[in-house]
Write a protein that holds these residues in place. Structure first.
Motif, PDB file in Angstrom:
ATOM      1  N   LEU A 123       0.878  -1.166   0.000  1.00 11.01           N
ATOM      2  CA  LEU A 123       0.000   0.000   0.000  1.00 11.01           C
ATOM      3  C   LEU A 123       0.917   1.217   0.000  1.00 11.01           C
ATOM      4  CD1 LEU A 123      -3.110   0.497   0.307  1.00 11.01           C
ATOM      5  CD2 LEU A 123      -2.586   1.179   2.618  1.00 11.01           C
ATOM      6  N   LEU A 124       0.910   1.946  -1.084  1.00  9.18           N
ATOM      7  CA  LEU A 124       1.856   3.058  -1.206  1.00  9.18           C
ATOM      8  C   LEU A 124       1.535   4.122  -0.166  1.00  9.18           C
ATOM      9  CD1 LEU A 124       2.051   3.354  -5.054  1.00  9.18           C
ATOM     10  CD2 LEU A 124       3.453   2.050  -3.487  1.00  9.18           C
ATOM     11  N   ARG A 125       2.573   4.509   0.559  1.00 10.11           N
ATOM     12  CA  ARG A 125       2.356   5.521   1.589  1.00 10.11           C
ATOM     13  C   ARG A 125       1.986   6.846   0.934  1.00 10.11           C
ATOM     14  NH1 ARG A 125       6.130   4.200   5.877  1.00 10.11           N
ATOM     15  NH2 ARG A 125       4.591   2.557   5.981  1.00 10.11           N
ATOM     16  N   ARG A 126       2.619   7.135  -0.211  1.00  8.20           N
ATOM     17  CA  ARG A 126       2.228   8.318  -0.977  1.00  8.20           C
ATOM     18  C   ARG A 126       1.602   7.823  -2.267  1.00  8.20           C
ATOM     19  NH1 ARG A 126       7.160  10.243   0.683  1.00  8.20           N
ATOM     20  NH2 ARG A 126       6.973  11.756   2.350  1.00  8.20           N
ATOM     21  N   PRO A 127       0.282   7.826  -2.358  1.00  4.14           N
ATOM     22  CA  PRO A 127      -0.347   7.355  -3.588  1.00  4.14           C
ATOM     23  C   PRO A 127       0.120   8.187  -4.782  1.00  4.14           C
ATOM     24  CG  PRO A 127      -1.962   7.604  -1.843  1.00  4.14           C
ATOM     25  CD  PRO A 127      -0.695   8.201  -1.336  1.00  4.14           C
ATOM     26  N   VAL A 128       0.251   7.511  -5.919  1.00  4.58           N
ATOM     27  CA  VAL A 128       0.762   8.172  -7.117  1.00  4.58           C
ATOM     28  C   VAL A 128      -0.419   8.793  -7.858  1.00  4.58           C
ATOM     29  CG1 VAL A 128       2.046   7.832  -9.234  1.00  4.58           C
ATOM     30  CG2 VAL A 128       2.547   6.429  -7.231  1.00  4.58           C
ATOM     31  N   PRO A 129      -0.382  10.080  -8.115  1.00  3.17           N
ATOM     32  CA  PRO A 129      -1.505  10.680  -8.855  1.00  3.17           C
ATOM     33  C   PRO A 129      -1.540  10.172 -10.297  1.00  3.17           C
ATOM     34  CG  PRO A 129      -0.014  12.362  -7.963  1.00  3.17           C
ATOM     35  CD  PRO A 129       0.629  11.048  -7.747  1.00  3.17           C
ATOM     36  N   LEU A 130      -2.723   9.906 -10.779  1.00  2.00           N
ATOM     37  CA  LEU A 130      -2.916   9.394 -12.135  1.00  2.00           C
ATOM     38  C   LEU A 130      -3.887  10.314 -12.857  1.00  2.00           C
ATOM     39  CD1 LEU A 130      -3.606   5.623 -11.385  1.00  2.00           C
ATOM     40  CD2 LEU A 130      -1.469   6.585 -12.203  1.00  2.00           C
ATOM     41  N   GLU A 131      -3.801  10.259 -14.159  1.00  3.77           N
ATOM     42  CA  GLU A 131      -4.870  10.875 -14.957  1.00  3.77           C
ATOM     43  C   GLU A 131      -5.613   9.748 -15.629  1.00  3.77           C
ATOM     44  OE1 GLU A 131      -3.757  14.119 -17.530  1.00  3.77           O
ATOM     45  OE2 GLU A 131      -2.135  14.563 -16.122  1.00  3.77           O
ATOM     46  N   ALA A 132      -6.918   9.809 -15.597  1.00  6.21           N
ATOM     47  CA  ALA A 132      -7.709   8.690 -16.093  1.00  6.21           C
ATOM     48  C   ALA A 132      -8.679   9.173 -17.158  1.00  6.21           C
ATOM     49  CB  ALA A 132      -8.484   8.039 -14.955  1.00  6.21           C
ATOM     50  N   VAL A 133      -8.909   8.288 -18.097  1.00  9.49           N
ATOM     51  CA  VAL A 133      -9.939   8.538 -19.103  1.00  9.49           C
ATOM     52  C   VAL A 133     -10.963   7.427 -18.952  1.00  9.49           C
ATOM     53  CG1 VAL A 133     -10.433   8.687 -21.556  1.00  9.49           C
ATOM     54  CG2 VAL A 133      -8.283   9.572 -20.665  1.00  9.49           C
ATOM     55  N   ALA A 134     -12.223   7.801 -18.765  1.00 13.91           N
ATOM     56  CA  ALA A 134     -13.282   6.806 -18.642  1.00 13.91           C
ATOM     57  C   ALA A 134     -14.383   7.169 -19.622  1.00 13.91           C
ATOM     58  CB  ALA A 134     -13.824   6.769 -17.215  1.00 13.91           C
ATOM     59  N   LEU A 135     -15.074   6.149 -20.087  1.00 11.40           N
ATOM     60  CA  LEU A 135     -16.124   6.409 -21.073  1.00 11.40           C
ATOM     61  C   LEU A 135     -17.259   7.199 -20.453  1.00 11.40           C
ATOM     62  CD1 LEU A 135     -16.202   2.968 -22.867  1.00 11.40           C
ATOM     63  CD2 LEU A 135     -15.188   5.114 -23.645  1.00 11.40           C
ATOM     64  N   LEU A 136     -17.591   6.852 -19.219  1.00 10.54           N
ATOM     65  CA  LEU A 136     -18.674   7.533 -18.515  1.00 10.54           C
ATOM     66  C   LEU A 136     -18.129   7.992 -17.173  1.00 10.54           C
ATOM     67  CD1 LEU A 136     -21.451   4.918 -19.227  1.00 10.54           C
ATOM     68  CD2 LEU A 136     -21.311   7.227 -20.178  1.00 10.54           C
ATOM     69  N   PRO A 137     -18.754   8.976 -16.545  1.00  9.83           N
ATOM     70  CA  PRO A 137     -18.216   9.439 -15.250  1.00  9.83           C
ATOM     71  C   PRO A 137     -18.126   8.331 -14.217  1.00  9.83           C
ATOM     72  CG  PRO A 137     -19.885  10.946 -16.066  1.00  9.83           C
ATOM     73  CD  PRO A 137     -19.883   9.783 -17.003  1.00  9.83           C
ATOM     74  N   ARG A 183     -10.560   6.397  -7.281  1.00 12.52           N
ATOM     75  CA  ARG A 183     -11.007   7.743  -7.599  1.00 12.52           C
ATOM     76  C   ARG A 183     -11.435   8.384  -6.297  1.00 12.52           C
ATOM     77  NH1 ARG A 183     -15.367   7.239 -11.410  1.00 12.52           N
ATOM     78  NH2 ARG A 183     -16.388   6.369  -9.606  1.00 12.52           N
ATOM     79  N   ARG A 184     -10.828   9.508  -5.980  1.00 12.01           N
ATOM     80  CA  ARG A 184     -11.216  10.196  -4.762  1.00 12.01           C
ATOM     81  C   ARG A 184     -12.360  11.132  -5.105  1.00 12.01           C
ATOM     82  NH1 ARG A 184      -7.020  13.964  -1.833  1.00 12.01           N
ATOM     83  NH2 ARG A 184      -7.929  15.377  -3.347  1.00 12.01           N
ATOM     84  N   GLY A 185     -13.446  10.970  -4.402  1.00 14.47           N
ATOM     85  CA  GLY A 185     -14.630  11.776  -4.698  1.00 14.47           C
ATOM     86  C   GLY A 185     -15.619  10.944  -5.497  1.00 14.47           C
ATOM     87  N   ALA A 186     -16.900  11.178  -5.250  1.00 15.78           N
ATOM     88  CA  ALA A 186     -17.932  10.427  -5.947  1.00 15.78           C
ATOM     89  C   ALA A 186     -17.961  10.850  -7.415  1.00 15.78           C
ATOM     90  CB  ALA A 186     -19.285  10.680  -5.290  1.00 15.78           C
ATOM     91  N   PRO A 187     -18.360   9.919  -8.304  1.00 13.72           N
ATOM     92  CA  PRO A 187     -18.433  10.305  -9.721  1.00 13.72           C
ATOM     93  C   PRO A 187     -19.393  11.477  -9.893  1.00 13.72           C
ATOM     94  CG  PRO A 187     -19.526   8.204  -9.327  1.00 13.72           C
ATOM     95  CD  PRO A 187     -18.796   8.549  -8.074  1.00 13.72           C
ATOM     96  N   GLY A 188     -18.997  12.412 -10.718  1.00  9.36           N
ATOM     97  CA  GLY A 188     -19.828  13.580 -10.942  1.00  9.36           C
ATOM     98  C   GLY A 188     -19.464  14.739 -10.056  1.00  9.36           C
ATOM     99  N   ASP A 189     -18.652  14.478  -9.012  1.00 10.55           N
ATOM    100  CA  ASP A 189     -18.214  15.598  -8.174  1.00 10.55           C
ATOM    101  C   ASP A 189     -17.296  16.513  -8.978  1.00 10.55           C
ATOM    102  OD1 ASP A 189     -19.601  14.605  -6.138  1.00 10.55           O
ATOM    103  OD2 ASP A 189     -17.911  14.172  -4.805  1.00 10.55           O
ATOM    104  N   ALA A 190     -17.182  17.717  -8.494  1.00  9.18           N
ATOM    105  CA  ALA A 190     -16.371  18.689  -9.233  1.00  9.18           C
ATOM    106  C   ALA A 190     -14.895  18.313  -9.163  1.00  9.18           C
ATOM    107  CB  ALA A 190     -16.605  20.080  -8.651  1.00  9.18           C
ATOM    108  N   ASP A 191     -14.466  17.833  -8.019  1.00  8.85           N
ATOM    109  CA  ASP A 191     -13.028  17.652  -7.804  1.00  8.85           C
ATOM    110  C   ASP A 191     -12.747  16.176  -7.555  1.00  8.85           C
ATOM    111  OD1 ASP A 191     -10.373  18.104  -7.317  1.00  8.85           O
ATOM    112  OD2 ASP A 191     -10.707  18.479  -5.182  1.00  8.85           O
ATOM    113  N   THR A 192     -12.750  15.386  -8.612  1.00 11.00           N
ATOM    114  CA  THR A 192     -12.379  13.976  -8.442  1.00 11.00           C
ATOM    115  C   THR A 192     -10.978  13.790  -9.004  1.00 11.00           C
ATOM    116  OG1 THR A 192     -13.283  13.367 -10.569  1.00 11.00           O
ATOM    117  CG2 THR A 192     -14.758  13.175  -8.682  1.00 11.00           C
ATOM    118  N   ARG A 193     -10.207  12.978  -8.279  1.00 12.13           N
ATOM    119  CA  ARG A 193      -8.843  12.713  -8.741  1.00 12.13           C
ATOM    120  C   ARG A 193      -8.576  11.236  -8.627  1.00 12.13           C
ATOM    121  NH1 ARG A 193      -4.668  16.336  -5.775  1.00 12.13           N
ATOM    122  NH2 ARG A 193      -3.319  15.355  -7.302  1.00 12.13           N
TER     123      ARG A 193
END
Lengths: 248, 453
Positions: free
Chosen positions: B365-379, B435-445
């Motif tokens: 379990l990474l102590r510092r999670p690695v930020p990713l950019e994701a592409v999904a077909l739907l939110p 994904r941090r934050g529920a789908p559709g939220d303004a600030d999901t990462r």
């Protein structure tokens, strides 16, 4: 005038001579496959049959390379779990600059975290020292060392320490590094593969391509393997054709 | 001090009050002083109180009496008392804090005698009793108004005071006076040692001060051998060791070493202490070294020759002691939480471990999670492309989502919920991404949180 002609050994003696020579070589090379009493860990029937020790030898150092941290660590965790089962009552050492082992996931490979001790060693010299101390101790079944590769002298020291303590040492390295000469008994390269029954929404059991790059006294080989989590065994259905093409 | 007290009675002529009267000579020792019971050495001199720890080199039981006084219990010390007193006073003089010392049975009486101006002496019991009777009341450890009151009554000596009935004295001057009178005759008051005396101590003096590390190591081996013999006799093992090295100039250095498991194996203890020797700074040399076991635990004699659990346990704690000196180690312990990073606690490496239930979780379990950019077909669909840094990874399989809600019952700001996916990339690698934050939220990462096998 009679010249002493060195008489060739009788044909009867030839077998005995060869056995004697073999024993002498085995004594010189203490890590050879002929060493008596070297216990081995069972991996899978096919792998055990291929390895000259009839399994992964205990009291030795093994190198695991892999570009994907997940699959190589999975194989290492499996070896640690097997060592734990073979040497009951002993503990495991996990030495890393930042040991972030996650036991719920490791438990899926049969590793018992009740006897796992994590050691934080930010400096490579400290990590090597800790690994050597751990391998020499009769209380340790396996030592996992993550980080940069030790040089030949350090690896030799670890191998000797493992012979004293009786556990296994695992060097887990990034496979992208150049794999130079090593003092380890075996060197493996692990790559992830899709599982047999995988679908778009099901990953299935862990599946790896296991390549044995080097084994002291043995031949290289390559297998496709899958970890059967339900049965707790490693299944190696087919050896790969490309066995041994890739040099260590 | 004597001058201040002597000036108090108003009937005294002024000049006589300014000059302290010379103390009456101590009564003669008499034949063959036989001292029984507890013996104390009271030291007085400017700045002596600060040397309390250093004075442990003379006796394991040392207490402070204010900034300028020390009390040292000398009961049972092997040296003859006059030699001991001379040695202590010489050592204090060399250390730059000259002191006067009085060796006897009642610390309060000894302190009062020193206060009255007597020089250093060893007092036999009879001698001490006579000297106390002749003490002026001004030398007693009493509040000023009590001394003035006694003087008004004409009670200038302890003998006169002791001749009085106790009841009226107590009514008039309070219980402190009676307590002081009892203390003069040997009643021991509470006495706080500067360090609690350990049960197991080994000490050695070195006529030629120790300067080098090998010499210190050899001395330490001898001390350990005698300490371990004592521990074995008592059936205990040390859980902590304290090495105190005394220099000739009145300073000392200490090394403390804890053990994960009680031990009395000289080789193991030496192993632990050997690495710490280099932290000592002998400068002009150590004159005395003292090794104490301040914490001990019962330890049954080990049965040797049977390899098994007990032997492995012992070897493990010895190993962990060694590793723990240089590195940080711990055991992972489960914690009742479904929040991934909170489900893991750090436990004492020497303590017991606990098993974990298998779960579809990563191996690391990474102590510092690695930020990713994701592409999904739907939110709310699993990602089909993940970009980590400059590398783009195609996702071929994905399991999930596994929604993990924050634990609302905890204090503090609530983190956003997470949706975890187990994904397999085209390369075959398996990641645990969220994904941090529920789908559709303004600030999901998106983050890579661990590697699956």
């Amino acid at each position: 005038m009679t010249e002493p002609v060195p008489s060739p050994p009788p044909a009867m003696d030839r077998a005995g001579l060869l056995a004697g020579l073999r024993a002498r070589i085995a004594r010189l090379d203490r890590s050879g496959p002929d060493m008596q009493g070297r216990a081995a860990l069972p991996l899978s029937p096919e792998l055990d049959a291929h390895l000259p020790w009839g399994g992964l030898p205990l009291a030795g150092l093994h190198e695991i390379l892999g570009e994907d941290p997940g699959s190589s660590l999975g194989f290492a965790a499996l070896l640690m779990a097997r060592a734990q089962a073979a040497l009951p009552g002993r503990s495991l050492l996990w030495i890393a600059p930042e040991p972030d082992a996650y036991p719920p996931g490791l438990a899926g490979l049969g590793l018992d975290a009740a006897r796992l001790i994590l050691v934080r060693a930010p400096r490579a010299a400290d990590a090597l020292w800790a690994a050597e101390e751990g391998l020499r101790s009769p209380a340790i079944a396996a030592v996992l060392l993550l980080g940069p590769a030790p040089d030949l002298t350090a690896a030799r020291r670890l191998q000797l320490a493992a012979e004293t303590g009786g556990g296994i040492g695992l060097l887990l390295r990034d496979g992208a590094e150049e794999a130079g000469p090593g003092a380890a008994l075996t060197r493996w390269r692990i790559a992830p593969r899709p599982a047999q029954e995988a679908t778009a929404h099901h990953l299935g059991d862990p599946a790896w391509e296991i390549r044995l790059l080097r084994a002291r006294g043995g031949r290289p080989g390559a297998w496709l393997a899958e970890w059967d989590a339900a049965q707790g065994r490693l299944v190696t259905p087919a050896p790969l054709a490309a066995a041994g093409r890739r040099r260590a | 001090m004597a001058g201040r007290r002597a000036a108090r009675p108003p009937s005294l002529p002024l000049l006589a009050a300014l000059e302290p009267p010379p103390p009456a000579p101590l009564p003669s020792a008499g034949p063959a002083p036989t001292a029984r019971g507890r013996r104390f050495l009271v030291l007085e001199g400017p700045g002596v109180g600060a040397r309390a720890v250093w004075a442990l080199r003379f006796s394991p039981l040392v207490g402070r009496r204010g900034p300028d006084g020390l009390i040292v219990e000398t009961t049972g010390l092997p040296e003859p008392e006059p030699e001991l007193l001379a040695r202590v006073l010489a050592a204090f003089a060399r250390a730059g804090t000259p002191a006067r010392g009085m060796l006897g049975a009642a610390p309060a009486a000894l302190a009062a005698l020193l206060r009255a101006g007597h020089g250093s002496a060893v007092l036999a019991p009879a001698q001490e009793a006579a000297a106390v009777s002749a003490l002026p009341t001004a030398a007693l450890d009493l509040p000023e108004e009590v001394v003035a009151g006694l003087h008004r009554l004409g009670l200038r000596e302890v003998a006169a005071l002791e001749a009085q009935p106790r009841g009226p004295l107590a009514r008039r001057f309070g219980p402190a006076l009676l307590a002081e009178l009892a203390a003069l005759r040997g009643a021991l008051g509470p006495f706080t040692p500067v360090r609690p005396p350990p049960c197991h101590v080994a000490a050695q003096d070195f006529p030629a001060p120790l300067l080098t590390a090998p010499a210190i190591a050899r001395a330490l081996e001898r001390l350990l051998a005698s300490l371990c013999a004592g521990l074995e006799e008592a059936g205990v093992g040390a859980r902590a060791l304290r090495l105190t090295a005394f220099r000739g100039d009145g300073t000392w250095q200490e090394i403390g070493q804890g053990l994960g498991r009680a031990s009395r194996d000289p080789a193991h203890l030496m192993d632990l202490l050997r690495r710490r020797i280099e932290t000592l700074r002998p400068e002009f040399g150590f004159e005395r070294m003292m090794l104490a076991a301040p914490a001990t635990e019962p330890l049954a004699p080990a049965q040797s020759g049977l390899p098994g659990e007990a032997v492995a346990q012992e070897a493990l704690s010895a190993l962990l002691d060694r590793l723990g000196q240089r590195l940080e180690l711990w055991r992972p312990l489960p914690r009742a939480s479904h929040w991934p990073e909170r489900a893991l606690a750090r436990g004492d490496a020497h303590g017991p471990g606990a098993p974990f239930a298998p779960a579809p979780r990563p191996l690391r379990l990474l102590r510092r999670p690695v930020p990713l950019e994701a592409v999904a077909l739907l939110p709310d669909a699993p990602p089909s492309l993940l970009r980590r840094g400059r590398r783009t990874e195609r996702v071929v399989r994905a399991e999930g989502p596994e929604r993990i809600e924050p634990e609302w019952w905890r204090a503090g700001p609530e983190p956003p919920p997470r949706d975890y996916y187990r994904v397999e990339l085209a390369s075959g690698a398996r990641w645990w991404v969220c994904r941090r934050g529920a789908p559709g939220d303004a600030d999901t990462r998106w983050f890579l949180h661990g590697y699956l096998s």
